[in-house]
Write a protein that holds these residues in place. Structure first.
Motif, PDB file in Angstrom:
ATOM      1  N   TRP A  14       0.874  -1.166   0.000  1.00 20.96           N
ATOM      2  CA  TRP A  14       0.000   0.000   0.000  1.00 20.96           C
ATOM      3  C   TRP A  14       0.917   1.222   0.000  1.00 20.96           C
ATOM      4  N   SER A  18      -1.255   5.568   2.677  1.00 18.36           N
ATOM      5  CA  SER A  18      -2.319   4.642   3.093  1.00 18.36           C
ATOM      6  C   SER A  18      -1.901   3.860   4.333  1.00 18.36           C
ATOM      7  N   ARG A  69      -8.329   7.736   0.109  1.00 22.09           N
ATOM      8  CA  ARG A  69      -8.626   6.409  -0.475  1.00 22.09           C
ATOM      9  C   ARG A  69      -9.250   6.543  -1.859  1.00 22.09           C
ATOM     10  N   ALA A  74      -5.514   1.547  -4.568  1.00 19.29           N
ATOM     11  CA  ALA A  74      -5.149   0.416  -3.710  1.00 19.29           C
ATOM     12  C   ALA A  74      -4.322  -0.552  -4.551  1.00 19.29           C
TER      13      ALA A  74
END
Ligand code: HEM
Ligand code: HEM
Length: 178
Positions: A14, A18, A69, A74
């Motif tokens: 990540w 994050s 996010r 991701a």
């Protein structure tokens, strides 16, 4: 050609931001809980003040985390059966929702109870609603009886899943978040 696919190839970290969001959220959750636990065992209102201030900090942190996010991609999921991927996605979504709902319910409990919330003595969140004992009691029940139990269940599930990946599947999933 490298034919053998070592499991380490699955490590796909990540982003640093994050990872920072993840671990600071977990830490804030722990500290917020330690404060209410200490308050309940000492009855010293200093700790409920800190419980509220750390809880609101977690709320602000989670709002920033959700925004990040949306913008930061991701990593691709580690290979696993579709049903496991679904459960993983659902429970991550639930954790996000719960970590926002919990401090929101706490804040509403306080302001409907007619109490402003001091943020570490730096500034105050004023009573921005008309106090209402019935609603204060409702948000108290939601905070302590419903959402807290759900947080415990989903966090336990989350940590159990991380341990399953680490020690049974040995697919280095945890390294993605380290
Ligand atoms: C994610 C953040 C939060 C978590 C995890 C959390 C967790 C908890 C827990 C576990 C309790 C004790 C429940 C029990 O007695 O069984 C509690 C009580 C309480 N929380 Fe929070 N809380 C959070 C945020 C907040 C915020 C932001 C406020 C207010 C601004 C707040 C105000 C309170 C109050 C006043 C109580 C005492 C309720 C009572 O004694 O009846 N909490 N909280
Ligand atoms: C020992 C404690 C913990 C470990 C080992 C751990 C491990 C991990 C790992 C490895 C991931 C990434 C999964 C993947 O790459 O597919 C992850 C994601 C996540 N964790 Fe944790 N975690 C822990 C504690 C917590 C706590 C306490 C919370 C909140 C209650 C939490 C909330 C989340 C969320 C919401 C995600 C999804 C991230 C996203 O999709 O943006 N974790 N965790």
């Amino acid at each position: 050609m490298n034919q053998a696919q070592p499991t380490a190839t699955y490590v796909n970290k990540w982003s640093a931001i994050s990872r920072l969001f993840h671990w600071v959220s977990a830490l804030l959750l722990l500290v917020t809980w330690i404060m209410i636990f200490t308050y309940e065992n000492t009855d010293d209102s200093f700790y409920i003040g800190l419980h509220k201030a750390f809880g609101i900090s977690l709320l602000l942190w989670m709002i920033a985390r959700v925004i990040s996010r949306v913008f930061i991609k991701a990593p691709p999921p580690v290979p696993m059966p579709k049903w496991q991927q679904m459960i993983s996605k659902l429970s991550h979504f639930a954790l996000y929702a719960l970590l926002i709902a919990m401090p929101t319910a706490g804040l509403l409990m306080s302001v409907y109870g007619g109490r402003a919330v001091s943020m570490f003595g730096l500034f105050e969140i004023p009573v921005f609603v008309t106090p209402d004992r019935g609603l204060a009691r409702l948000f108290n029940d939601v905070h302590t009886d419903i959402i807290w139990n759900l947080i415990l269940v989903f966090t336990a599930l989350h940590i159990a899943a991380a341990l399953y990946h680490q020690f049974i599947k040995k697919d280095k999933l945890i390294n993605r978040m380290m």
